[in-house]
Design a protein around this motif. Structure first.
Motif, short mmCIF file in Angstrom:
data_model
loop_
_atom_site.label_atom_id
_atom_site.label_comp_id
_atom_site.label_asym_id
_atom_site.label_seq_id
_atom_site.Cartn_x
_atom_site.Cartn_y
_atom_site.Cartn_z
N GLU A 155 -0.55 -6.11 0.38
CA GLU A 155 -1.75 -6.07 -0.31
C GLU A 155 -1.86 -7.47 -1.02
O GLU A 155 -2.90 -7.90 -1.26
CB GLU A 155 -2.06 -5.01 -1.14
CG GLU A 155 -1.96 -3.69 -0.55
CD GLU A 155 -3.14 -3.47 0.35
OE1 GLU A 155 -3.88 -4.17 0.50
OE2 GLU A 155 -3.26 -2.53 1.16
N SER A 194 0.58 -1.20 0.21
CA SER A 194 -0.17 0.00 -0.01
C SER A 194 0.82 1.20 0.03
O SER A 194 2.14 1.10 0.45
CB SER A 194 -0.82 0.01 1.12
OG SER A 194 -0.09 0.33 2.59
N ASP A 195 0.18 2.36 -0.23
CA ASP A 195 0.82 3.61 -0.32
C ASP A 195 0.81 4.35 1.05
O ASP A 195 1.76 5.44 1.23
CB ASP A 195 0.46 4.55 -1.41
CG ASP A 195 0.51 4.30 -2.73
OD1 ASP A 195 1.62 3.34 -3.05
OD2 ASP A 195 -0.19 4.42 -3.50
#
Length: 420
Positions: A223, A215-216
């Motif tokens: 993920e 994920s950012d």
């Protein structure tokens, strides 16, 4: 008639019992609670089972010590962090075939492994050992920001902290309730990969390199994975060389391993390595993509049984997994599971939270509340199928009710059990 070799499995998944049986081994499941969700399915599929707290070394030896005189070959298997260490220790004590206990222990010690691998590579990773709260900020400053702090013997992405500056380091030091046993190391920037390998008599073979999806947001939550990763021959060879050097440095001799690598601008660099296939179901993806079951391979090799030929893959060569995460509260239902299963390419869906129970907090960057796996003829198709399947799942989360036990979120798919 000679007895079949015996695979003693410590709190296995159902798939691991099936893999051992496929290669012709008899199976004995050891678990603290044979009625636990996930374990009871494994017990039902095994030849025999015993209730054993296998973390109690003396109790474990008392329970299976008689197998030292077994007329057929015997080996103990653990396919998670704690169980792999226990399996190696008991194999050594009873003189069964298996990985050296010292090698498994070496891989669990990130400080020792980092120091050894740094001596073998041209691009060492800066790191500091930190055993005092009062030393944390200074150690992080010596490593340089950004850096990562994590338990020296942790696994599965638990308690991993990204420290961007002195303020982050000071905040972490203030939050620690006891003296830490940490490794602080430089933050490695680049795409991450999970490398599944199999070793026999100290010879290491890379089975698959999977691209990790992150994920950012803060913490870089995992993920999922895609297998195989899209790598050029040079990058694939460099990653393979790093994995081989890492396993050799630890003295790893036999069985499965999972090594985490970052491909930086200076080349691949080690994150960590483990003497087990990890909790992310990469073995399932390998079987979907190539027809090779790594657990079957490991059991057959250890017990000197014929190694099974890969199952036909029907021309499909790419597999992926995505993690499902639920908001906090009580899980009242999960709609859309049947519709997601109906999508071409969807292989498996698991919901690890029982309907009527409280959604637990994810304890690591890798932890989630379920998963979806899919297989297809190209990476883009895998991505599309997984995205569509995730979109079809509609969890209903209501008020918190931690005391409820509930029932499975899907009648045909019991909740997962991950061995300790």
């Amino acid at each position: 008639m000679a007895q079949a070799p015996l695979a003693v499995l410590l709190s296995p998944r159902l798939e691991e019992v099936r893999a051992a049986r496929v290669v012709g081994a008899r199976t004995l499941v050891l678990a603290p609670d044979r009625a636990a969700p996930g374990i009871r399915e494994a017990v039902a599929a095994a030849h025999d089972a015993l209730t054993v707290d296998w973390l109690d070394h003396q109790g474990l030896l008392m329970a299976i010590g008689h197998l030292a005189g077994h007329p057929a070959r015997v080996s103990v298997f653990g396919f998670a962090e704690a169980s792999a260490l226990v399996a190696a220790r008991v194999n050594e004590a009873l003189r069964f075939r298996g990985n050296p206990h010292a090698a498994v222990a070496y891989l669990t010690d990130k400080v020792a492994l980092r120091g050894k691998v740094n001596q073998l590579t041209g691009t060492p990773v800066r790191f500091e050992q930190c055993d005092r709260v009062t030393h944390l900020v200074a150690a992080a400053e010596r490593v340089g920001f950004p850096c990562v702090a994590k338990p020296r013997t942790g696994s599965g992405g638990q308690e991993v902290h990204l420290l961007r500056d002195v303020a982050d380091a000071a905040l972490l030091a203030a939050e620690l309730v006891s003296e830490p046993a940490l490794i602080i190391e430089e933050f490695l920037e680049g795409p991450e990969y999970s490398v599944l390998a199999h070793s026999r008599d100290g010879e290491h073979t890379v089975l698959a390199v999977a691209r990790k999806h992150l994920s950012d947001g803060p913490g870089f939550t995992e993920e999922g994975h895609d297998l195989p990763a899209d790598l050029g021959p040079g990058d694939a060879a460099a990653i393979g060389d790093l994995v081989t050097a890492t396993l050799g440095a630890a003295g790893h001799r036999a069985g499965l391993s999972l090594t985490e690598v970052v491909r930086t601008a200076q080349g691949p660099r080690l994150i960590e390595s483990h003497a087990h296939p990890g909790p992310g179901r990469l073995g399932d993806l390998l079987a979907l993509a190539t027809g090779t079951d790594p657990v079957a391979l490991a059991v057959a090799t250890a017990l000197r049984l014929p190694v099974p030929a890969p199952h036909p893959s029907s021309g499909r060569r790419y597999a992926g997994i995505r993690t499902l995460r639920l908001p906090p509260g009580r899980l009242d239902a999960v709609h859309g599971i049947d519709e997601a299963y109906a999508l071409p390419g969807v292989a498996d869906i698991g919901i690890t939270v029982r309907v009527g129970s409280h959604v637990p907090e994810a304890t690591s960057r890798a932890a989630g509340h379920g998963f979806i796996t899919a297989v297809a003829s190209c990476p883009q198709e895998v991505e599309a199928v997984l995205g569509k399947a995730l979109g079809l799942l509609r969890p209903v989360v209501g008020g918190a009710d931690p005391g409820a036990s509930g029932r499975p979120a899907h009648p045909e798919k019991e909740e997962e059990h991950t061995a300790a």
